[in-house]
Structure formats: structure tokens, C-alpha cells
Design a protein around this motif. Structure first.
Motif, mmCIF file in Angstrom:
data_model
loop_
_atom_site.group_PDB
_atom_site.id
_atom_site.type_symbol
_atom_site.label_atom_id
_atom_site.label_comp_id
_atom_site.label_asym_id
_atom_site.label_seq_id
_atom_site.Cartn_x
_atom_site.Cartn_y
_atom_site.Cartn_z
ATOM 1 N N PHE A 36 0.831 -1.186 0.024
ATOM 2 C CA PHE A 36 -0.004 -0.018 0.064
ATOM 3 C C PHE A 36 0.867 1.159 -0.037
ATOM 4 O O PHE A 36 2.025 1.180 0.397
ATOM 5 N N ASP A 37 0.297 2.338 -0.538
ATOM 6 C CA ASP A 37 0.921 3.535 -0.647
ATOM 7 C C ASP A 37 1.266 4.117 1.009
ATOM 8 O O ASP A 37 0.474 4.031 1.619
ATOM 9 N N TYR A 38 2.136 4.831 1.184
ATOM 10 C CA TYR A 38 2.623 5.304 2.399
ATOM 11 C C TYR A 38 3.574 6.496 2.415
ATOM 12 O O TYR A 38 4.279 6.766 1.389
ATOM 13 N N ILE A 39 3.339 7.449 3.473
ATOM 14 C CA ILE A 39 4.333 8.397 3.818
ATOM 15 C C ILE A 39 5.268 7.999 4.907
ATOM 16 O O ILE A 39 4.502 7.539 6.219
ATOM 17 N N LEU A 40 6.407 8.119 5.008
ATOM 18 C CA LEU A 40 7.383 7.672 5.943
ATOM 19 C C LEU A 40 7.858 8.989 6.756
ATOM 20 O O LEU A 40 8.035 10.113 6.297
ATOM 21 N N ILE A 41 7.759 8.687 8.148
ATOM 22 C CA ILE A 41 8.311 9.864 8.988
ATOM 23 C C ILE A 41 9.312 9.150 9.723
ATOM 24 O O ILE A 41 9.070 8.060 10.554
ATOM 25 N N THR A 42 10.405 9.673 9.805
ATOM 26 C CA THR A 42 11.549 9.342 10.315
ATOM 27 C C THR A 42 12.783 10.516 11.156
ATOM 28 O O THR A 42 12.702 11.524 10.414
ATOM 29 N N PRO A 43 13.129 9.918 12.058
ATOM 30 C CA PRO A 43 14.563 10.678 12.681
ATOM 31 C C PRO A 43 15.698 10.579 11.857
ATOM 32 O O PRO A 43 15.608 9.611 10.961
ATOM 33 N N THR A 44 16.401 11.550 12.263
ATOM 34 C CA THR A 44 17.904 11.139 11.791
ATOM 35 C C THR A 44 18.746 11.000 12.942
ATOM 36 O O THR A 44 18.713 11.444 14.077
ATOM 37 N N PHE A 45 19.775 9.876 12.730
ATOM 38 C CA PHE A 45 20.657 9.590 13.835
ATOM 39 C C PHE A 45 22.076 9.864 13.488
ATOM 40 O O PHE A 45 22.316 10.181 12.173
ATOM 41 N N GLY A 46 22.874 9.834 14.536
ATOM 42 C CA GLY A 46 24.108 10.091 14.262
ATOM 43 C C GLY A 46 24.468 11.422 13.786
ATOM 44 O O GLY A 46 24.077 12.399 13.963
ATOM 45 N N PHE A 47 25.450 11.422 12.749
ATOM 46 C CA PHE A 47 25.747 12.611 12.021
ATOM 47 C C PHE A 47 25.111 12.961 10.695
ATOM 48 O O PHE A 47 25.662 13.013 9.809
ATOM 49 N N GLY A 48 23.579 12.836 10.919
ATOM 50 C CA GLY A 48 22.910 13.232 9.552
ATOM 51 C C GLY A 48 22.391 11.720 8.984
ATOM 52 O O GLY A 48 22.402 11.856 7.659
ATOM 53 N N GLU A 49 22.468 10.802 9.655
ATOM 54 C CA GLU A 49 22.172 9.381 8.839
ATOM 55 C C GLU A 49 21.011 8.893 9.012
ATOM 56 O O GLU A 49 20.185 9.183 9.664
ATOM 57 N N VAL A 50 20.704 7.964 7.919
ATOM 58 C CA VAL A 50 19.511 7.294 8.054
ATOM 59 C C VAL A 50 19.182 6.168 9.074
ATOM 60 O O VAL A 50 20.386 5.444 9.018
ATOM 61 N N PRO A 51 18.533 6.100 10.084
ATOM 62 C CA PRO A 51 18.473 4.765 10.871
ATOM 63 C C PRO A 51 18.556 3.672 10.190
ATOM 64 O O PRO A 51 18.112 3.315 9.039
ATOM 65 N N VAL A 52 19.302 2.767 10.681
ATOM 66 C CA VAL A 52 19.588 1.342 10.145
ATOM 67 C C VAL A 52 18.451 0.541 9.972
ATOM 68 O O VAL A 52 18.073 0.166 8.668
ATOM 69 N N ALA A 53 17.323 0.452 10.710
ATOM 70 C CA ALA A 53 16.015 0.001 10.543
ATOM 71 C C ALA A 53 15.255 0.685 9.457
ATOM 72 O O ALA A 53 14.484 -0.111 8.638
#
Length: 126
Positions: free
Chosen positions: A38-55
Motif C-alpha cells: 500500500f502507498d505510504y508516507i514515511l516519518i523518520t528521525p535522523t541519527f548520528g551525524f545526519g544518517e538514516v537509521p539502520v532499521a
């Protein structure tokens, strides 16, 4: 349109809770153990020094086909790296960067995201 939220510190969860999105339209990434169809919008934090969280990165490798937009959370103390994960995801998967919020967002952010969400539900896209 569904909203997939990744939140470890609680800021992204708090933001989406304040937006009052219908319960059935909010899914926490930590609860997903299947392929998304299904279509979705993702809401995510930034971790470390501007990185995408591993999960988030692992999830998107398998489930990016229905990603329609991304919202990033971060701390403005990081300057140019503020909510950088959302910029990386937007570029990598060629989807709109819908907005950036600081920590759990402001009243203005909540109002703006509600409009984005309602428009996406109305039109079936962003």
C-alpha cells in the motif's frame, strides 16, 4: 494513505499522535514484519551525524516501491545536517521531501502535516 512512523526517542510518535491521524492509518515500523503493498508516507528521525537509521534503511530496501513522500525529524543544532535522513531518502528513492520538523514538531508543523495527509487521502497521492 498510510503513515509509517519510525520512532525510538518518541519524537516522531509524539508528532503523529498530535496530528490526530486515524488510528488505522498509522503504522509503526517496529511493528511491520511483512512486505508493504500500500502507498505510504514515511516519518523518520535522523541519527548520528545526519544518517538514516539502520532499521529505516533496511525497511526501505524491501519496501520502497509504495513510498510516496518522507518527513524528517531532527534537531536544528545539527545545522546543515538537520533532519538529513529525509533528504537522503528523498534523493535515493526519488520521492518528495514533504517537510522537516524539529524534534516532535510545532503547532504550525502539525497543521501543515494534517493538510498534506488530508490531501493525500483525498487524491490518493501527494
Amino acid at each position: 494513505m498510510k503513515i509509517i512512523v519510525y520512532s525510538l526517542t518518541g519524537n516522531c510518535k509524539r508528532f503523529v499522535d498530535m496530528c490526530e491521524i486515524p488510528e488505522g492509518d498509522v503504522i509503526y515500523l517496529q511493528d511491520i514484519d511483512y512486505d508493504i503493498d500500500f502507498d505510504y508516507i514515511l516519518i523518520t528521525p535522523t541519527f548520528g551525524f545526519g544518517e538514516v537509521p539502520v532499521a529505516v534503511s533496511s525497511f526501505l530496501k524491501e519496501n520502497h516501491n509504495h513510498l510516496k513522500g518522507v518527513v524528517g525529524s531532527g534537531n536544528k543544532n545539527w545545522g546543515e545536517r538537520f533532519a538529513n535522513a529525509s533528504e537522503i531518502i528523498s534523493r535515493e528513492y526519488d520521492v518528495p521531501l514533504l517537510m522537516k520538523i524539529e524534534l516532535h514538531g510545532s503547532k504550525k508543523d502539525i497543521s501543515e502535516f494534517k493538510k498534506i495527509y488530508l490531501e493525500s487521502v483525498k487524491n490518493g497521492e501527494i
